[in-house]
Design a protein around this motif. Structure first.
Motif, short mmCIF file in Angstrom:
data_model
loop_
_atom_site.label_atom_id
_atom_site.label_comp_id
_atom_site.label_asym_id
_atom_site.label_seq_id
_atom_site.Cartn_x
_atom_site.Cartn_y
_atom_site.Cartn_z
N THR A 1 0.84 -1.18 0.00
CA THR A 1 0.00 0.00 0.00
C THR A 1 0.88 1.24 0.00
OG1 THR A 1 -1.55 -1.22 1.36
CG2 THR A 1 -1.85 1.15 1.28
N LEU A 2 0.46 2.26 -0.73
CA LEU A 2 1.16 3.54 -0.72
C LEU A 2 0.22 4.57 -0.11
CD1 LEU A 2 3.38 5.57 -1.57
CD2 LEU A 2 2.41 5.58 -3.85
N ASP A 3 0.56 5.06 1.08
CA ASP A 3 -0.29 6.00 1.80
C ASP A 3 0.44 7.34 1.90
OD1 ASP A 3 -1.72 7.50 3.56
OD2 ASP A 3 -1.90 5.94 5.10
N LYS B 1 1.31 9.49 5.10
CA LYS B 1 2.43 9.19 6.00
C LYS B 1 3.78 9.45 5.36
CE LYS B 1 -0.14 5.75 8.61
NZ LYS B 1 -0.36 4.30 8.75
N CYS B 2 3.76 9.89 4.11
CA CYS B 2 5.01 10.04 3.36
C CYS B 2 5.81 11.25 3.85
CB CYS B 2 4.68 10.19 1.88
SG CYS B 2 6.10 10.53 0.86
N VAL B 3 7.11 11.09 3.99
CA VAL B 3 7.95 12.21 4.40
C VAL B 3 8.75 12.75 3.21
CG1 VAL B 3 8.10 11.49 6.79
CG2 VAL B 3 9.82 10.68 5.16
N LEU B 4 8.41 12.29 2.01
CA LEU B 4 9.03 12.76 0.77
C LEU B 4 10.55 12.63 0.77
CD1 LEU B 4 6.82 15.93 0.11
CD2 LEU B 4 6.67 13.70 -1.03
N CYS B 5 11.02 11.55 1.38
CA CYS B 5 12.46 11.36 1.43
C CYS B 5 13.02 10.94 0.07
CB CYS B 5 12.81 10.30 2.46
SG CYS B 5 12.26 8.65 1.99
N GLY B 6 12.15 10.43 -0.79
CA GLY B 6 12.58 10.05 -2.14
C GLY B 6 13.34 8.73 -2.22
N ILE B 7 13.41 8.02 -1.11
CA ILE B 7 14.13 6.73 -1.15
C ILE B 7 13.45 5.77 -2.12
CG2 ILE B 7 14.60 4.66 0.24
CD1 ILE B 7 15.43 6.49 2.52
N CYS B 8 12.12 5.77 -2.14
CA CYS B 8 11.41 4.87 -3.04
C CYS B 8 11.68 5.25 -4.50
CB CYS B 8 9.92 4.92 -2.76
SG CYS B 8 9.22 6.57 -2.81
N VAL B 9 11.65 6.55 -4.78
CA VAL B 9 11.87 7.02 -6.15
C VAL B 9 13.27 6.63 -6.61
CG1 VAL B 9 12.10 9.09 -7.59
CG2 VAL B 9 10.28 8.95 -5.88
N ILE C 1 3.61 14.99 -4.14
CA ILE C 1 3.36 13.61 -3.72
C ILE C 1 4.30 12.68 -4.49
CG2 ILE C 1 0.92 13.84 -3.08
CD1 ILE C 1 0.25 12.78 -5.93
N ILE C 2 4.30 11.43 -4.07
CA ILE C 2 4.99 10.39 -4.84
C ILE C 2 3.91 9.71 -5.66
CG2 ILE C 2 6.29 8.23 -4.69
CD1 ILE C 2 7.79 10.63 -3.55
N SER C 3 4.11 9.67 -6.96
CA SER C 3 3.06 9.08 -7.77
C SER C 3 3.62 8.50 -9.06
CB SER C 3 1.99 10.14 -8.07
OG SER C 3 0.90 9.55 -8.72
N ARG D 1 12.48 -0.40 1.67
CA ARG D 1 13.37 0.70 2.07
C ARG D 1 12.66 1.91 2.65
NH1 ARG D 1 15.87 -1.52 -2.21
NH2 ARG D 1 18.01 -2.19 -1.91
N CYS D 2 11.35 2.04 2.46
CA CYS D 2 10.64 3.22 2.96
C CYS D 2 10.84 3.32 4.46
CB CYS D 2 9.14 3.13 2.63
SG CYS D 2 8.17 4.49 3.30
N PRO D 3 11.31 4.48 4.95
CA PRO D 3 11.63 4.57 6.38
C PRO D 3 10.39 4.67 7.26
CG PRO D 3 12.02 6.68 5.31
CD PRO D 3 11.65 5.71 4.22
N VAL D 4 9.26 5.04 6.68
CA VAL D 4 8.06 5.26 7.49
C VAL D 4 6.93 4.33 7.02
CG1 VAL D 4 8.69 7.64 7.98
CG2 VAL D 4 7.30 7.14 5.97
N GLY D 5 5.73 4.64 7.45
CA GLY D 5 4.62 3.76 7.12
C GLY D 5 3.90 4.12 5.83
N ALA D 6 4.59 4.83 4.94
CA ALA D 6 3.92 5.25 3.70
C ALA D 6 3.83 4.10 2.70
CB ALA D 6 4.67 6.43 3.08
N LEU D 7 4.87 3.31 2.64
CA LEU D 7 4.85 2.12 1.79
C LEU D 7 4.95 0.91 2.71
CD1 LEU D 7 7.20 3.16 -1.14
CD2 LEU D 7 4.94 2.17 -1.46
N THR D 8 3.90 0.12 2.77
CA THR D 8 3.93 -1.03 3.69
C THR D 8 3.43 -2.28 2.99
OG1 THR D 8 1.77 -0.32 4.48
CG2 THR D 8 3.66 0.24 5.86
S1 SF4 Z 1 10.25 6.07 0.69
FE1 SF4 Z 1 8.33 6.24 1.79
S2 SF4 Z 1 8.48 8.17 2.91
FE2 SF4 Z 1 10.12 8.19 1.37
S3 SF4 Z 1 9.20 9.26 -0.37
FE3 SF4 Z 1 8.84 7.09 -0.68
S4 SF4 Z 1 6.82 6.69 0.20
FE4 SF4 Z 1 7.52 8.66 0.96
#
Ligand code: SF4
Ligand code: SF4
Ligand code: SF4
Ligand code: FES
Ligand code: FES
Lengths: 892, 151
Positions: A144-146, A149-157, A179-181, A202-209
């Protein structure tokens, strides 16, 4: 690795050269708050939480500062704290969600930062920029991508870009609306996302779980059971169930990465449809039985069907130890060499072809060497789908400035990373590669020194090149000759160059010639026997390399020692205390013919589903009916098992110990994670039980280690393999003795041929056996999906994988669809000389005009009823890649 | 449309840094940036589609839907902002039934926000099909568009 001395908070520490200050601190147990840094990714410096003071430079982000000799770093003071707190408050203010119910609770990077800096969650509401609830993308079955909760760290990108090369996601919009999209804000399900889950991991928070995973009570490190890459992972267990999967960062083949099948495809282990008790067919119906009854029945039947009456299909899914035991049983107890396995249908030409030219039919180089190649020639491999994690190495090579040349009849995904795409017609691989060699020789680009010192038989090859002038090559292959010239020059001069190939090369009636063309190319340019070069057949099944190594082949004992060689036979007779046949046995395809003729009467089949996987499967289906006695040992009821007289429930990879050998010849440890499901037993235990019941000696092993000890005594290339030695990183054979470190690349000093030299093989063009005709104007070729494996006996049990790839589609070019007057997703009838099926079409320019493509993953669309049984004369592999076909509109 | 895009490409060399100029040209020719055109640009520049979309959505100048018969641009410059532009936007969105950046289903209206239009002394202001309407209040906006509101 060079050490660099730095001071952190006036404490001296030893950092590694090329490390960031952030990582050096972390390695030494010093926490610096930060959210956007990940050791696998390029330093970014986005979140600014990790600022430190470096003497002489002032405040700077520690995740972008590289360590330097005598650098002095202060990680904390009033000013730093102030900045960090403001930054963190901005982030928490825009972060909604209740930590307690969040899947990331306990592991969350933001929680850690907030608690370190002493930030209260509700004290920062005025800094809130977003008003509305953001979308939660729930479309992917596995995660799920929420955005709330995203902190826009860009790790996912960056993961999707730098590591996966898929670029499914990116930042969209700007300022507070960022947003990340995906492209055009599609749901992930419809986007370019390959569902690998690497970004989620790798997402540090609960945005991608992850959706289906639970926190495990314990974890077991073992090897993925799908493809030949051999990724190492941790199975997370609760009770007797797999509840999570995590990549092993120390895994030599995968360095932590996993693909969608490896990460999300293990639910089959605990699937309620597993076979859990032996079944005996009585009056045409399967009835449950006890082990005793089933084994006694088998022992009795096998006793009266020995020698030539018996045959065995062993399993490329089983461990080395199991394949060893199964071939020993066939040879020593049943008195025949009639043993083979699915390698016959995939890489037999690699074994037979490369044995002639190089002396050894395995991948010459290692997976992690691929990224070091400056030119990669990938022919007949849809690597991103069939070997996804190995494909990451190709992408890494390209990212590092290397050049990729793809040769494939279809515009596969890998093409988007390629500099040159040679779209040759199916079955013209020899012509294409001979054309490249012609350019190399004509332009004097060959490696003369290497040829003189290391090879033989050049003259006949040069002679045979005369037939391949480039106009002819262009005509036959359909590839523009300028591109062939460009590719040849790059491969020959931008070294090191590596050839990767898979079933696009082997599954032809001239598969052995195709393989020889690859070794000719490598020998001609000296691209072999060195780091990041070589001829690299990518093996399909998790342990197909091992099954071959262990002698589940009709003409070879373990370690490719020939059945026909008297000294070898005597060695095994003595070791096994049995009389062994000196007659090479029948191959997979020949066994089916012999069953059909009534010559083979009893078949023992372990973990294979040939009714679905064998070319022209109508033939095997009617042959199996003629067997007197058929034993199937498997984890699920399969199409093939329906024909059995007895079905024995086997344990899956998660329930047993042993070793798998991956495509780079690496023998790796498989560790038992859970107890066997139901009454199932490990395959080796079952086979040993049979042997003992038949009065055989030498089958009373107490553990798989005992079996490996016997293997290493009798198999020179496995001579030094011990459990202890392979514990951490496995070992790549040849490993002749316990002091040997293993062999990352082959042929460094000499080839394994009788003369020790690499042998050029003259070649000529032999067209595929079924050219298109008036009645069958199209060519049907076959392929795999990223989301399923082989005949889907395992992946077909995973709901999410079935959602991502739900049914068979014939891929067809828009021009062909136009001519036939059929629309996208329309149900059509496809026929070849052997049969016909109703399947939907997908219109796409992945296929060029005249060529259509199907997988063989789906039971209800039995593709192999259509494929061609034409055999390669040497390797006896059927021509699964080329069949003349016709598509008809269905008028109802 | 295909031919038009090909024509646009003719003036470019397929280099990554041409992305923004290309997007501008496409918008000039088509009036907006369509999904197929973004895919074509990605293919032409050999960059990921997601990258094209990311860059295109970053800049306020790009539009992703064709403009309506009546195209309304609201100024979000500092002067207008101070003089209540956010309230004007809210009213516009209410009256037209679309959000900023959107076009109504019947293609009658489109709405977007832009940077300072250089009429700060008349703030807050909007531009309706090239005509500046100055010194607005939410009430005036309501009057201006009420009869057009889908009920
Ligand atoms: S890794 Fe997680 S917190 Fe960081 S930008 Fe992507 S979805 Fe957001
Ligand atoms: S799951 Fe894999 S392919 Fe999909 S967005 Fe994440 S990293 Fe990219
Ligand atoms: S690449 Fe192969 S071995 Fe690795 S996770 Fe995927 S299926 Fe398993
Ligand atoms: S961790 Fe260094 S800037 Fe984010
Ligand atoms: S701020 Fe609106 S016109 Fe200048």
């Amino acid at each position: 690795m060079k050490h660099i001395n730095i001071l952190i908070d006036n404490i001296r520490i030893a950092a590694r050269e090329g490390q960031t200050v952030f990582d050096a601190a972390l390695d030494n147990g010093i926490y610096i708050p930060g959210l956007c840094h990940h050791p696998d990714l390029k330093p970014m410096g986005m979140c600014r939480l990790c600022i430190v003071e470096i003497a002489g430079r002032g405040l700077t982000t520690s995740c972008t500062a590289m360590v330097e000799e005598e650098m002095s770093v202060i990680t904390e003071n009033e000013e730093i704290n102030q900045i960090r707190r403001t930054t963190a408050q901005l982030i928490t203010a825009n972060h909604t969600g209740e930590c307690f119910t969040c899947k990331q609770n306990d592991r969350c990077g933001l929680q850690k930062v907030a608690s370190y800096l002493g930030i209260e969650h509700n004290g920062d509401k005025p800094m809130r920029q977003r008003k509305e609830e953001l979308l939660v993308d729930d479309s992917n079955p596995f995660f799920t991508l929420d955005m709330n909760k995203c902190v826009l760290c860009g790790i996912c990108v960056r993961t999707c870009d730098e590591l996966q090369g898929d670029n499914a996601i990116d930042y969209v919009n700007r300022g507070p609306l960022t947003i990340i999209s995906t492209f055009n804000n599609q749901p992930l399900f419809d986007s370019a996302c390959k569902s690998c889950g690497e970004c989620v991991a790798r997402c540090p928070v609960g945005a991608l779980t992850f959706k289906g995973f639970l926190n495990p009570s314990r974890e077991v490190r073992t090897i993925c059971t799908y493809c030949g890459v051999g990724c190492s992972f941790y199975l997370g267990i609760r009770g007797n169930s797999i509840v999570s999967v995590r990549g092993d960062r120390n895994g030599p083949a995968n360095k932590g990465s996993l693909c969608v099948k490896g990460r999300f495809g293990n639910g089959f282990v605990n699937d309620p449809r597993r076979l859990t008790v032996p079944l005996i067919k009585k009056n045409g119906k399967f009835e449950e039985s006890g082990w005793e009854e089933a084994l006694d029945l088998i022992a009795g039947k096998f006793k009266i069907n020995k020698n030539g009456l018996f045959a065995c299909f062993s399993s490329a899914k089983c461990t080395n130890e199991e394949n060893y035991v199964i071939q020993k049983f066939t040879r020593a107890v049943m008195g025949t060499n009639n043993i083979d396995h699915c390698a016959r249908l995939c890489h037999a030409p690699s074994v037979s072809g490369l044995a002639q030219s190089l002396g050894s039919g395995a991948m010459t180089n290692s997976i992690d060497e691929i990224s070091g190649a400056r030119t990669i020639f990938a022919i007949g491999t849809n690597t991103t789908w069939a070997h996804p994690v190995l494909a990451l190495q190709i992408k890494k090579a390209v990212l590092g400035g290397g050049t990729l040349i793809v040769a494939n009849p279809k515009r596969i995904d890998l093409c988007s990373h390629a500099e040159i795409f040679l779209q040759h017609k199916p079955g013209t691989d020899v012509v294409l590669m001979m054309g490249m060699m012609r350019v190399i020789v004509d332009e004097g680009l060959q490696d003369n020194l290497f040829i003189d010192e290391r090879t033989e038989n050049l003259a006949p090859l040069i002679e045979s090149l005369k037939d391949f002038n480039l106009d002819y090559v262009q005509l036959v292959t359909g590839v523009d000759k300028d591109n062939i010239i460009k590719a040849a020059r790059l491969y020959a001069s931008q070294k090191p160059s590596s050839i990767l190939y898979a079933m696009g090369i082997t599954q032809h009636s001239h598969g052995t010639d195709n393989v020889l063309a690859t070794s000719n190319l490598a020998l001609l340019t000296g691209n072999i026997g060195k780091l990041s070069t070589g001829v690299n057949p990518l093996r399909g099944q998790n342990n197909v390399q091992g099954a071959c190594d262990m002698g589940a082949l009709p003409n070879m004992y373990p370690g490719y020692q020939k059945v026909a060689d008297e000294t070898v036979r005597n060695k095994f007779q003595k070791a096994w205390n049995a009389r062994l046949s000196n007659k090479p046995g029948l191959t997979h395809t020949e066994i089916v013919d012999a069953i059909d003729r009534g010559e083979v009467k009893a078949l023992y089949q372990v973990g294979e589903n040939p009714v679905m996987s064998e070319a022209d499967s109508g033939h095997i289906m009617q042959a199996l009916l003629k067997l007197d006695f058929f034993v199937v040992q498997d984890i699920f009821m399969t199409r093939t098992a329906q024909y059995a007289d007895v079905i024995l429930p086997a344990s899956s990879f998660a329930e047993k110990s042993g070793t798998f050998t991956n495509t780079e010849r690496r023998v790796q440890k498989v560790r038992q994670a859970i107890a066997p499901i139901g009454q199932s037993r490990a395959d080796w235990e079952i086979t040993c039980e049979m042997a003992k019941r038949m009065g055989a000696e030498g089958f009373d092993y107490n553990s798989t280690e005992e079996i490996m000890t016997e293997i290493s005594l009798l198999t020179p290339i496995y001579g030094g393999i011990t459990g202890e030695k392979i514990e951490n990183q496995g070992i790549q054979w040849p490993c002749p003795d316990t002091d040997h470190p293993g062999t990352p690349f082959l042929h460094g000093e000499k080839f394994q041929t009788p003369s020790g030299r690499g042998k050029f093989m003259p070649l000529r063009y032999i067209p595929s056996s079924e050219p298109p005709s008036k009645e069958f104007p199209l060519i049907l070729t076959t392929d795999r999906s990223l989301f399923h494996f082989h005949t889907s006996t395992m992946t077909g049990r995973i709901t999410g994988l079935n959602l991502l790839d739900s049914e068979e589609f014939i891929l067809i070019n828009p021009a062909d669809a136009d001519i036939l007057g059929i629309g996208d997703r329309e149900l059509v009838r496809i026929s070849t000389r052997r049969g016909s099926l109703e399947v939907r079409i997908k219109i796409t320019d992945v296929c060029p005009p005249g060529i259509v493509s199907m997988t063989f993953h789906f039971e209800n669309t039995h593709t192999n009823l259509l494929t061609s049984p034409a055999l390669d004369p040497v390797a006896k592999i059927p021509e699964t890649k080329v069949a003349a076909a016709r598509i008809d509109k269905i008028n109802r | 449309m295909h031919e038009k895009i090909d024509e646009i490409f003719r003036g470019f060399q397929s280099k990554e840094e041409e992305l923004i100029p290309l997007l501008q040209r496409v918008q000039n020719v088509q009036g907006f940036i369509s999904v197929p055109s973004m895919k074509r640009i990605a293919g032409f520049l050999r960059i990921p589609e997601s990258k094209v979309f990311s860059v295109a959505t970053f800049y306020a100048q790009f539009r992703f839907a064709p403009v309506g018969k009546t195209h309304v641009m609201l100024c979000r410059g500092t002067a207008c902002h101070v003089k209540n532009a956010p309230k004007i936007l809210e009213e516009l969105e209410n009256q037209l039934g679309i959000r900023s950046g959107e076009t109504s289903g019947n293609r009658e209206f489109s709405l977007e926000t832009v940077a300072c239009i250089g009429a700060c002394s008349l703030a807050p202001c909007i531009v309706v099909n090239d005509e500046v309407k100055a010194n607005l209040t939410p009430k005036m906006v309501k009057k201006m568009f009420r009869q057009n509101t889908p009920s």
